[in-house]
Design a protein around this motif. Structure first.
Motif, PDB file in Angstrom:
ATOM      1  N   HIS A 175       0.820  -1.213   0.000  1.00 61.63           N
ATOM      2  CA  HIS A 175       0.000   0.000   0.000  1.00 61.63           C
ATOM      3  C   HIS A 175       0.856   1.267   0.000  1.00 61.63           C
ATOM      4  O   HIS A 175       0.350   2.351  -0.291  1.00 61.63           O
ATOM      5  N   ARG A 176       2.143   1.136   0.330  1.00 63.60           N
ATOM      6  CA  ARG A 176       3.029   2.299   0.345  1.00 63.60           C
ATOM      7  C   ARG A 176       3.359   2.732  -1.081  1.00 63.60           C
ATOM      8  O   ARG A 176       3.372   1.921  -2.005  1.00 63.60           O
ATOM      9  N   ARG A 177       3.626   4.041  -1.238  1.00 59.95           N
ATOM     10  CA  ARG A 177       3.919   4.593  -2.560  1.00 59.95           C
ATOM     11  C   ARG A 177       5.152   5.488  -2.467  1.00 59.95           C
ATOM     12  O   ARG A 177       5.461   6.060  -1.404  1.00 59.95           O
ATOM     13  N   LEU A 213       2.931  -0.164  -8.730  1.00 59.74           N
ATOM     14  CA  LEU A 213       2.653  -0.661  -7.377  1.00 59.74           C
ATOM     15  C   LEU A 213       1.160  -0.888  -7.172  1.00 59.74           C
ATOM     16  O   LEU A 213       0.758  -1.837  -6.485  1.00 59.74           O
ATOM     17  N   ASP A 214       0.328  -0.023  -7.763  1.00 54.44           N
ATOM     18  CA  ASP A 214      -1.121  -0.232  -7.672  1.00 54.44           C
ATOM     19  C   ASP A 214      -1.519  -1.566  -8.320  1.00 54.44           C
ATOM     20  O   ASP A 214      -2.318  -2.332  -7.762  1.00 54.44           O
ATOM     21  N   ARG A 215      -0.951  -1.826  -9.511  1.00 52.34           N
ATOM     22  CA  ARG A 215      -1.271  -3.091 -10.180  1.00 52.34           C
ATOM     23  C   ARG A 215      -0.765  -4.293  -9.379  1.00 52.34           C
ATOM     24  O   ARG A 215      -1.455  -5.319  -9.271  1.00 52.34           O
ATOM     25  N   LEU A 216       0.431  -4.165  -8.819  1.00 54.99           N
ATOM     26  CA  LEU A 216       0.951  -5.250  -7.998  1.00 54.99           C
ATOM     27  C   LEU A 216       0.097  -5.478  -6.755  1.00 54.99           C
ATOM     28  O   LEU A 216      -0.160  -6.627  -6.361  1.00 54.99           O
ATOM     29  N   THR A 249       4.548   6.556 -12.733  1.00 52.50           N
ATOM     30  CA  THR A 249       4.561   5.228 -13.341  1.00 52.50           C
ATOM     31  C   THR A 249       4.874   4.152 -12.313  1.00 52.50           C
ATOM     32  O   THR A 249       4.258   3.075 -12.302  1.00 52.50           O
ATOM     33  N   MET A 250       5.829   4.434 -11.430  1.00 53.90           N
ATOM     34  CA  MET A 250       6.156   3.464 -10.380  1.00 53.90           C
ATOM     35  C   MET A 250       4.969   3.236  -9.460  1.00 53.90           C
ATOM     36  O   MET A 250       4.679   2.094  -9.072  1.00 53.90           O
ATOM     37  N   MET A 285      -1.728  -8.874  -5.979  1.00 55.72           N
ATOM     38  CA  MET A 285      -1.487  -9.614  -4.740  1.00 55.72           C
ATOM     39  C   MET A 285      -2.780  -9.820  -3.964  1.00 55.72           C
ATOM     40  O   MET A 285      -3.023 -10.903  -3.413  1.00 55.72           O
ATOM     41  N   THR A 286      -3.610  -8.775  -3.928  1.00 57.91           N
ATOM     42  CA  THR A 286      -4.898  -8.916  -3.240  1.00 57.91           C
ATOM     43  C   THR A 286      -5.759  -9.971  -3.910  1.00 57.91           C
ATOM     44  O   THR A 286      -6.389 -10.816  -3.242  1.00 57.91           O
TER      45      THR A 286
END
Length: 458
Positions: free
Chosen positions: A186-188, A209-212, A204-205, A216-217
């Motif tokens: 959840h960290r950005r 991370l949102d897609r990951l 973009t990073m 994962m969820t």
């Protein structure tokens, strides 16, 4: 050579090298221009000196026995026959000797001229002086070199500071990114305020991370649902076996074995579906083979001979329509209509596409009241396969949710009929793996229509 340097060092080297190269070009152009101008001036002085000397040699009055030549460079005097009368070198620069020509005044360190007869024609050549060119060039280089070196050092230092300041957000992003693990997706990373490339990199990073995080969820939910789906039939088999062992004499062993086999079949179905989903999640490209969807539909109809009525196509060409049975029988009915020309051929895996069609047909058969129809049509560069039923349909709010894994709109009935909640999810993944789409619509028969669209093979 610079592969081991940091971006900051590379930027400094690039800036300093560019400035040094530009200064070198400017200095070269300046030196060449200065030398050109000074040589032109020296040539002009030499020509003037030669004209003056020749004019004085041509005078009719008698020449003194010794005369002195003051010229910018070496003087060569030839008579009418081309014979060199005398050659004298005058190292003294003409710019410091005053008027050029012949004089009876001793002009130190001028050389004396002898054997010259008055009134005779002579040709005079004077070499241009290079003293001024060499002096000016050396002076320019000595004065400009320290200034150029100072400018290069200034640019290198300024670039070092500016690039370091520009890369400061990158260091913060890197530090934050190294601390992110699978437990805190959840960290950005921090996004700088400046709307530059680093800002876009940070966005973009964070999008990655949102897609990951979503993946994962979804994976965790999938594992939890799979565990639940596997635990239920395992618990049922265990309970049946324990009950049979506690009362072996009063147990109907054929019925107990039949129930255990039914739950085992359910376990085998769930495990097979999970393995197929794992392969689809790995994004393995399906084999590139020609597959006739019309032939697959015919095979699906033949697999249900006890619940099948076969209607003839009502149209030809590039379209086909459904003609449902007018006298439904008890149980499930699967009707199939297709056009023979042109062929509904796509490119992909015959096994996966057959599984897709089977899942769609099984889903429709579990919910239909009378019959299920399969329609295959070719529309331009697209092949359409529609599976229609006359059941309760799927509400619009749930038409996207039905493609999620382990989703059942009617959980009790789905479990009773043997559904795993993975059929439509598998079908949707297979459709996307083949470059197609799978959508839920309202059937003309009142129930649900599952419409598959795939690119037609060339």
């Amino acid at each position: 050579m610079t592969s081991g340097l940091s971006v900051r060092a590379k930027a400094v080297l690039a800036a300093a090298g560019t400035v040094a190269f530009a200064i070198a070009l400017c200095m070269l152009a300046l030196v060449l221009a200065l030398q050109h101008n000074l040589r032109d001036s020296a040539d002009l002085d030499a020509r003037n000196a030669a004209v003056a000397i020749k004019g004085q040699l041509g005078k009719t009055r008698a020449m003194p026995q010794r005369a002195y030549i003051i010229a910018p460079g070496a003087v060569t005097i030839k008579d009418a026959s081309g014979r060199t009368v005398t050659t004298h070198t005058t190292p003294t620069d003409a710019t410091s000797q005053g008027p050029t020509g012949l004089s009876d005044l001793p002009a130190e360190p001028a050389e004396p001229v002898e054997a010259i007869e008055a009134g005779q024609p002579y040709s005079v050549s004077v070499s241009p002086s290079t003293t001024s060119v060499n002096s000016a060039t050396g002076l320019l280089l000595r004065q400009a070199a320290p200034a150029a070196a100072g400018l290069v050092l200034f640019v290198a230092g300024l670039t070092w500071l500016l690039v370091g300041r520009a890369l400061r957000p990158v260091a913060a992003m890197r530090q934050e990114f190294t601390e992110i693990t699978e437990r805190d997706l959840h960290r950005r990373v921090p996004v700088p305020r400046a709307r530059d490339e680093i800002h876009r990199l940070a966005r973009t990073m964070n999008a990655t991370l949102d897609r990951l995080h979503r993946a994962m969820t979804r994976q965790r939910q999938f594992v939890a649902d799979a565990s639940h789906e596997l635990r239920s039939p395992i618990a049922a088999v265990r309970a049946q076996l324990e009950l049979a062992l506690t009362r072996p004499s009063r147990t109907d062993w054929p019925a107990a074995v039949h129930k255990a086999l039914r739950d085992t079949d359910r376990l085998q179905t769930v495990a097979s579906d999970l393995l197929l989903l794992a392969r689809l999640d790995a994004q393995e490209a399906p084999p590139k083979a020609a597959v006739d969807l019309g032939a697959l539909a015919a095979e699906e109809v033949r697999r249900h001979p006890g619940a099948l009525t076969m209607d003839q196509p009502t149209t030809a060409g590039d379209q086909s329509t459904t003609a449902p049975s007018q006298s439904p029988k008890s149980g499930d009915h699967l009707t199939k209509t297709r056009a023979q020309d042109p062929p509904a051929v796509v490119t992909g895996s015959r096994v996966q596409l057959s599984r897709l069609l089977t899942n769609l047909a099984d889903n429709a058969r579990r919910h239909t009241r009378t019959a299920v129809s399969i329609t295959v049509a070719v529309r331009g560069g697209t092949v359409e396969l529609a599976v229609d039923d006359d059941g309760p349909g799927i509400p619009e709010g749930d038409r996207e949710r039905v493609f999620e894994r382990f989703t059942r709109l009617d959980d009790a009935r789905a479990r009773q009929d043997g559904g795993t909640g993975l059929g439509l999810a598998i079908a949707n993944d297979i459709a996307h793996a083949h470059g197609g789409t799978l959508t839920v619509l309202t059937s003309p028969r009142g129930g649900a229509r599952l419409l598959l669209r795939l690119p037609r093979a060339a």
